[in-house]
Design a protein around this motif. Structure first.
Motif, PDB file in Angstrom:
ATOM      1  N   ALA A 126      -1.167  78.718 -77.905  1.00 49.94           N
ATOM      2  CA  ALA A 126       0.223  78.878 -77.473  1.00 49.94           C
ATOM      3  C   ALA A 126       0.557  80.325 -77.126  1.00 49.94           C
ATOM      4  N   TYR A 127      -0.268  81.268 -77.573  1.00 49.51           N
ATOM      5  CA  TYR A 127       0.008  82.674 -77.287  1.00 49.51           C
ATOM      6  C   TYR A 127      -0.390  83.072 -75.866  1.00 49.51           C
ATOM      7  N   PHE A 128      -1.177  82.239 -75.221  1.00 48.55           N
ATOM      8  CA  PHE A 128      -1.566  82.524 -73.842  1.00 48.55           C
ATOM      9  C   PHE A 128      -0.499  81.935 -72.923  1.00 48.55           C
ATOM     10  N   THR A 129       0.404  82.782 -72.449  1.00 54.75           N
ATOM     11  CA  THR A 129       1.619  82.314 -71.767  1.00 54.75           C
ATOM     12  C   THR A 129       1.498  82.259 -70.247  1.00 54.75           C
ATOM     13  N   SER A 130       0.315  82.517 -69.718  1.00 52.04           N
ATOM     14  CA  SER A 130       0.170  82.529 -68.265  1.00 52.04           C
ATOM     15  C   SER A 130       0.153  81.130 -67.664  1.00 52.04           C
ATOM     16  N   GLY A 131       0.146  80.130 -68.507  1.00 53.98           N
ATOM     17  CA  GLY A 131       0.131  78.748 -68.030  1.00 53.98           C
ATOM     18  C   GLY A 131      -0.823  77.908 -68.844  1.00 53.98           C
ATOM     19  N   THR A 132      -0.976  76.633 -68.487  1.00 55.59           N
ATOM     20  CA  THR A 132      -1.874  75.735 -69.207  1.00 55.59           C
ATOM     21  C   THR A 132      -3.316  76.208 -69.046  1.00 55.59           C
ATOM     22  N   ILE A 133      -4.019  76.257 -70.154  1.00 56.22           N
ATOM     23  CA  ILE A 133      -5.408  76.726 -70.123  1.00 56.22           C
ATOM     24  C   ILE A 133      -6.317  75.601 -69.650  1.00 56.22           C
ATOM     25  N   ASP A 134      -7.133  75.909 -68.700  1.00 55.45           N
ATOM     26  CA  ASP A 134      -8.075  74.929 -68.163  1.00 55.45           C
ATOM     27  C   ASP A 134      -9.044  74.496 -69.262  1.00 55.45           C
ATOM     28  N   GLU A 135      -9.341  73.215 -69.305  1.00 54.22           N
ATOM     29  CA  GLU A 135     -10.222  72.657 -70.337  1.00 54.22           C
ATOM     30  C   GLU A 135     -11.593  73.328 -70.342  1.00 54.22           C
ATOM     31  N   SER A 136     -12.052  73.762 -69.173  1.00 54.87           N
ATOM     32  CA  SER A 136     -13.377  74.383 -69.097  1.00 54.87           C
ATOM     33  C   SER A 136     -13.408  75.766 -69.747  1.00 54.87           C
ATOM     34  N   LEU A 137     -12.219  76.385 -69.954  1.00 57.90           N
ATOM     35  CA  LEU A 137     -12.152  77.701 -70.589  1.00 57.90           C
ATOM     36  C   LEU A 137     -12.013  77.613 -72.108  1.00 57.90           C
ATOM     37  N   LYS A 138     -11.475  76.527 -72.608  1.00 56.94           N
ATOM     38  CA  LYS A 138     -11.168  76.403 -74.035  1.00 56.94           C
ATOM     39  C   LYS A 138     -12.373  76.616 -74.954  1.00 56.94           C
ATOM     40  N   PRO A 139     -13.582  76.163 -74.571  1.00 55.75           N
ATOM     41  CA  PRO A 139     -14.727  76.412 -75.468  1.00 55.75           C
ATOM     42  C   PRO A 139     -15.019  77.890 -75.705  1.00 55.75           C
ATOM     43  N   TYR A 140     -14.468  78.751 -74.846  1.00 57.36           N
ATOM     44  CA  TYR A 140     -14.747  80.177 -74.954  1.00 57.36           C
ATOM     45  C   TYR A 140     -13.632  80.943 -75.661  1.00 57.36           C
ATOM     46  N   LEU A 141     -12.656  80.231 -76.148  1.00 58.18           N
ATOM     47  CA  LEU A 141     -11.555  80.854 -76.879  1.00 58.18           C
ATOM     48  C   LEU A 141     -11.668  80.511 -78.366  1.00 58.18           C
ATOM     49  N   PRO A 142     -11.461  81.486 -79.252  1.00 60.42           N
ATOM     50  CA  PRO A 142     -11.626  81.244 -80.703  1.00 60.42           C
ATOM     51  C   PRO A 142     -10.416  80.547 -81.309  1.00 60.42           C
TER      52      PRO A 142
END
Length: 320
Positions: A137-153
């Motif tokens: 929720a802290y990433f406010t630039s928009g909805t995070i693409d599913e392909s990027l989520k594995p790289y976020l802690p």
């Protein structure tokens, strides 16, 4: 030189560490707090205090910690109980917690230890509202693409918000009287009407007086209350004394010595203020005599250290 806020933080920090260094209280807390799934797999009989602190110089601004090792099924894990002692909500708690968890793992690597999962628990009793968010929720630039989520802690933390926790829940969830008393005191310590909550905070406190351990714990409560800003109020002191007085403190113990030291500090501060006022009066009298003798404002300033404004004010008081 430490500020009043730093001194207050130290008081809360010491109280927190004393309460949560007691294994029985920690087990009672975890049993009354964690989810059924976490409790069912936590082997509480293996709880063991880790005497290390993993709070570095930067994190010290936000948290104090008490850490326990425990088996989760067959896997060793660390339960890290972190106390948010600045009484305000960090803008990005996940970042501080992530830094803390990495600190635990770095310590394990440096000491050739096996990496263990960390369960972070935050205890908060501050004045601001804590809104628990998902890290994404802290990433406010928009909805995070599913392909990027594995790289976020993306990870979670357990939060005990004493500020919003109903008294009824505290009384029902924790069977240990000493833990309930600690949580209720921490919940209301900043309340301007703390005295109105004393009866519920100290409910059953007479039972603690029956054992030496209970008496020692009451001494901790006295020390914590001694540093409450509300205790400066005479009526508040009288209300506290209906529950706890110096008679409840065992002479010769650390608590007794600390209270006596605090009383001596207050007395010494009073003496120092009296001396300062005496010096001020002496300087003022010197200035008055110098004015009457017709000395210049510049010379009087050099003799007394008073400003031109202060000397002119004294002249006005003298009608000159």
């Amino acid at each position: 030189m430490s500020t009043d806020n730093e001194q207050i933080s130290k008081v809360h920090d010491k109280f927190f560490k004393l309460v949560f260094s007691d294994q029985a209280k920690v087990e009672n807390y975890l049993q009354g707090t964690l989810s059924k799934d976490l409790k069912s797999k936590t082997r509480f009989e293996t709880l063991k205090l880790d005497n290390n602190s993993y709070v570095d110089a930067q994190l010290k601004e936000y948290f104090s910690d008490v850490v326990y090792d425990v088996l989760f099924g067959e896997m060793p894990i660390k339960i890290c109980i972190l106390f948010e002692h600045k009484t305000f909500v960090p803008a990005f708690p996940h970042l501080q917690l992530m830094k803390y968890m990495v600190g635990v793992w770095e310590f394990q690597v440096l000491n050739d230890l096996t990496l263990t999962p960390v369960l972070p628990i935050v205890i908060y009793h501050g004045k601001q509202k804590w809104v628990k968010k998902d890290f994404m929720a802290y990433f406010t630039s928009g909805t995070i693409d599913e392909s990027l989520k594995p790289y976020l802690p993306n990870f979670d933390y357990w939060l005990t918000n004493l500020k919003t926790e109903p008294v009824k829940n505290i009384e029902e969830n924790y069977s240990l009287l000493s833990l309930r008393m600690a949580f209720l005191l921490m919940k209301f310590i900043f309340d301007k009407q703390l005295d109105k909550h004393l009866e519920e905070i100290f409910a059953g406190h007479e039972n603690l007086k029956k054992s030496e351990a209970g008496q020692q714990y009451l001494q901790t409560i006295v020390l914590y209350l001694q540093n409450s800003p509300q205790l400066k109020d005479k009526k508040m002191k009288e209300n506290v004394n209906t529950f706890l007085t110096l008679n409840d403190i065992i002479p010769g113990t650390l608590a007794w010595d600390l209270i006596k030291e605090k009383e001596a500090e207050v007395e010494n501060r009073g003496i120092e203020k009296g001396i300062e006022k005496g010096i001020e009066r002496g300087i003022k009298e010197t200035a008055k005599n110098a004015i009457k003798e017709g000395l210049s404002i510049d010379l009087i300033g050099k003799l007394t250290g008073l400003s031109v404004t202060e000397i002119k004010k004294i002249k006005k008081e003298l009608g000159l």
